[in-house]
Design a protein around this motif. Structure first.
Motif, PDB file in Angstrom:
ATOM      1  N   GLY A  20       0.767  -1.386  -0.259  1.00 59.50           N
ATOM      2  CA  GLY A  20       0.062  -0.044  -0.035  1.00 59.50           C
ATOM      3  C   GLY A  20       0.679   1.265   0.088  1.00 59.50           C
ATOM      4  O   GLY A  20       1.953   1.201   0.349  1.00 59.50           O
ATOM      5  N   VAL A  21       0.193   2.340  -0.474  1.00 63.27           N
ATOM      6  CA  VAL A  21       0.944   3.604  -0.684  1.00 63.27           C
ATOM      7  C   VAL A  21       0.046   4.720   0.021  1.00 63.27           C
ATOM      8  O   VAL A  21      -0.901   4.923  -0.582  1.00 63.27           O
ATOM      9  CB  VAL A  21       1.550   4.069  -1.840  1.00 63.27           C
ATOM     10  CG1 VAL A  21       2.461   5.267  -1.635  1.00 63.27           C
ATOM     11  CG2 VAL A  21       2.416   2.853  -2.773  1.00 63.27           C
ATOM     12  N   HIS A  40      -1.342   6.812 -10.735  1.00 66.12           N
ATOM     13  CA  HIS A  40      -0.227   5.796 -11.335  1.00 66.12           C
ATOM     14  C   HIS A  40      -0.043   4.738 -10.530  1.00 66.12           C
ATOM     15  O   HIS A  40       0.421   3.512 -10.884  1.00 66.12           O
ATOM     16  CB  HIS A  40       0.803   6.946 -11.442  1.00 66.12           C
ATOM     17  CG  HIS A  40       2.009   6.051 -11.891  1.00 66.12           C
ATOM     18  ND1 HIS A  40       2.483   5.689 -13.115  1.00 66.12           N
ATOM     19  CD2 HIS A  40       3.059   5.401 -11.082  1.00 66.12           C
ATOM     20  CE1 HIS A  40       3.717   5.104 -13.039  1.00 66.12           C
ATOM     21  NE2 HIS A  40       4.017   5.086 -12.010  1.00 66.12           N
ATOM     22  N   LEU A  41       0.156   4.721  -9.136  1.00 66.34           N
ATOM     23  CA  LEU A  41       0.642   3.857  -8.301  1.00 66.34           C
ATOM     24  C   LEU A  41      -0.571   2.640  -8.256  1.00 66.34           C
ATOM     25  O   LEU A  41      -0.314   1.389  -8.322  1.00 66.34           O
ATOM     26  CB  LEU A  41       0.717   4.260  -6.780  1.00 66.34           C
ATOM     27  CG  LEU A  41       2.102   5.127  -6.693  1.00 66.34           C
ATOM     28  CD1 LEU A  41       1.831   6.055  -5.283  1.00 66.34           C
ATOM     29  CD2 LEU A  41       3.077   4.094  -6.688  1.00 66.34           C
ATOM     30  N   ALA A  42      -1.771   3.165  -8.486  1.00 62.55           N
ATOM     31  CA  ALA A  42      -2.780   1.969  -8.338  1.00 62.55           C
ATOM     32  C   ALA A  42      -2.808   1.401  -9.821  1.00 62.55           C
ATOM     33  O   ALA A  42      -2.996   0.151  -9.909  1.00 62.55           O
ATOM     34  CB  ALA A  42      -4.292   2.868  -8.396  1.00 62.55           C
ATOM     35  N   ALA A  47      -2.319  -0.758  -3.667  1.00 60.74           N
ATOM     36  CA  ALA A  47      -3.510  -0.252  -2.985  1.00 60.74           C
ATOM     37  C   ALA A  47      -3.141   1.278  -2.369  1.00 60.74           C
ATOM     38  O   ALA A  47      -1.903   1.494  -2.095  1.00 60.74           O
ATOM     39  CB  ALA A  47      -3.872  -0.945  -1.743  1.00 60.74           C
ATOM     40  N   VAL A  48      -3.763   2.218  -2.838  1.00 64.43           N
ATOM     41  CA  VAL A  48      -3.469   3.542  -2.530  1.00 64.43           C
ATOM     42  C   VAL A  48      -4.479   4.578  -1.591  1.00 64.43           C
ATOM     43  O   VAL A  48      -5.766   4.098  -1.746  1.00 64.43           O
ATOM     44  CB  VAL A  48      -3.136   4.423  -3.446  1.00 64.43           C
ATOM     45  CG1 VAL A  48      -1.847   3.829  -4.554  1.00 64.43           C
ATOM     46  CG2 VAL A  48      -4.135   4.627  -4.757  1.00 64.43           C
ATOM     47  N   ALA A  49      -4.139   5.417  -0.718  1.00 64.90           N
ATOM     48  CA  ALA A  49      -4.730   6.400  -0.296  1.00 64.90           C
ATOM     49  C   ALA A  49      -4.310   7.583  -0.170  1.00 64.90           C
ATOM     50  O   ALA A  49      -3.057   7.949   0.183  1.00 64.90           O
ATOM     51  CB  ALA A  49      -5.015   5.858   1.121  1.00 64.90           C
ATOM     52  N   VAL A  50      -4.959   8.681  -0.413  1.00 60.80           N
ATOM     53  CA  VAL A  50      -4.708  10.219  -0.201  1.00 60.80           C
ATOM     54  C   VAL A  50      -5.701  10.838   0.399  1.00 60.80           C
ATOM     55  O   VAL A  50      -6.942  11.110  -0.106  1.00 60.80           O
ATOM     56  CB  VAL A  50      -4.724  10.835  -1.884  1.00 60.80           C
ATOM     57  CG1 VAL A  50      -4.138  12.309  -1.813  1.00 60.80           C
ATOM     58  CG2 VAL A  50      -4.219  10.012  -2.782  1.00 60.80           C
ATOM     59  N   PRO A  51      -5.731  10.815   1.796  1.00 55.39           N
ATOM     60  CA  PRO A  51      -6.578  11.501   2.552  1.00 55.39           C
ATOM     61  C   PRO A  51      -6.840  13.004   2.277  1.00 55.39           C
ATOM     62  O   PRO A  51      -5.865  13.620   1.673  1.00 55.39           O
ATOM     63  CB  PRO A  51      -6.207  11.215   3.960  1.00 55.39           C
ATOM     64  CG  PRO A  51      -5.166  10.143   3.798  1.00 55.39           C
ATOM     65  CD  PRO A  51      -4.564  10.403   2.481  1.00 55.39           C
ATOM     66  N   ARG A  52      -7.591  13.673   2.559  1.00 56.73           N
ATOM     67  CA  ARG A  52      -7.927  15.212   2.465  1.00 56.73           C
ATOM     68  C   ARG A  52      -7.505  15.601   4.099  1.00 56.73           C
ATOM     69  O   ARG A  52      -8.541  15.215   4.972  1.00 56.73           O
ATOM     70  CB  ARG A  52      -9.273  15.737   1.962  1.00 56.73           C
ATOM     71  CG  ARG A  52      -9.389  17.319   2.076  1.00 56.73           C
ATOM     72  CD  ARG A  52     -10.886  17.509   1.427  1.00 56.73           C
ATOM     73  NE  ARG A  52     -11.692  17.277   2.532  1.00 56.73           N
ATOM     74  CZ  ARG A  52     -12.242  17.805   3.392  1.00 56.73           C
ATOM     75  NH1 ARG A  52     -11.694  18.871   3.866  1.00 56.73           N
ATOM     76  NH2 ARG A  52     -13.465  17.212   4.166  1.00 56.73           N
TER      77      ARG A  52
END
Length: 254
Positions: A20-21, A40-42, A47-52
């Motif tokens: 995961g990233v 791109h990573l997905a 697995a990726v997560a970019v929280p706000r």
């Protein structure tokens, strides 16, 4: 009362494989600065997560009611969620997001397998920053620092003002993170734009001189400003990150 999230500033997540990233945007910015990288990573199977981060992507007045523990708490929760479905997690951050990534590595060494930092901030030389602890009680905001991007047509969907109570809290976080840099042992990939109008060169020296990481790679994008993840060198960042993760953490589908 929290305002409506600006279009394009929404958090982003995608399921993936064993790696995961977690990606963190910067101070007064939004997930928009990290979403192309996350997609791109997905696509690589991660697995990726970019929280706000709390107070971001709405109004600067909202942000002025938040503090660094709020931003860190959001990332901390996201890390726990990624760890629940992944064997390994890489944490990546832009600007203040890089500082938050370092904090996660300090506090949760068993849950952070590697770090990727893009123009991370833990210090600035600007003299007016030294006055912020006082200024925050006199004026609510200073001019903004957003969209330092060389490539035309890009927008990190940030604020045109810098909320000073939030900034004072960030300065406090910098001190804590600097004091704990020796606890950082993870492999570290460090991107530092040669032309950055927001974060000066002192953060690079402090971080690379302070961490205990056995692996540190420095890459210097030459055709990007501060928000290099949306700039001409974005593909370089994506490709070098792919290679770094494959070498030091493992493949997505491994």
């Amino acid at each position: 009362m929290t305002s409506t999230v600006m279009p394009g500033a929404e958090p982003f997540a995608a399921p993936g494989g064993r790696v995961g990233v977690l990606l963190s945007h910067g101070f007064t910015g939004s997930p928009a600065s990290m979403t192309p990288w996350a997609r791109h990573l997905a696509d690589q199977g991660h697995a990726v997560a970019v929280p706000r981060l709390p107070g971001h992507g709405t109004t600067w007045q909202d942000m002025n009611r938040t503090r660094w523990h709020d931003w860190y708490g959001e990332l901390d929760t996201a890390l726990t969620q990624l760890r629940a479905s992944c064997d390994h997690v890489v944490v990546a951050g832009l600007s203040m997001g890089g500082c938050l990534a370092l904090r996660l590595a300090q506090q949760r060494p068993d849950d952070v397998d590697a770090l990727v930092l893009v123009n991370p901030a833990v210090n600035v030389k600007r003299l007016d920053i030294k006055l912020v602890p006082l200024l925050q009680w006199i004026v609510p905001a200073m001019p903004g620092i957003g969209n330092d991007i060389k490539k035309p047509g890009q927008d990190e969907i940030g604020y045109d003002k810098t909320p000073l109570k939030a900034l004072a809290s960030q300065v406090t976080m910098w001190k804590e993170v600097r004091a704990g840099l020796g606890k950082v042992t993870q492999p570290l990939l460090f991107f530092r734009s040669t032309d950055d109008h927001v974060v000066d060169e002192t953060s690079q020296a402090i971080i690379l001189g302070g961490v205990s990481s056995q692996v540190t790679e420095l890459v210097e994008p030459t055709d990007s400003f501060h928000v290099a993840t949306l700039d001409h060198d974005a593909e370089l960042i994506f490709e070098r990150t792919d290679a770094f993760i494959a070498q030091h953490v493992g493949s997505a589908r491994g």
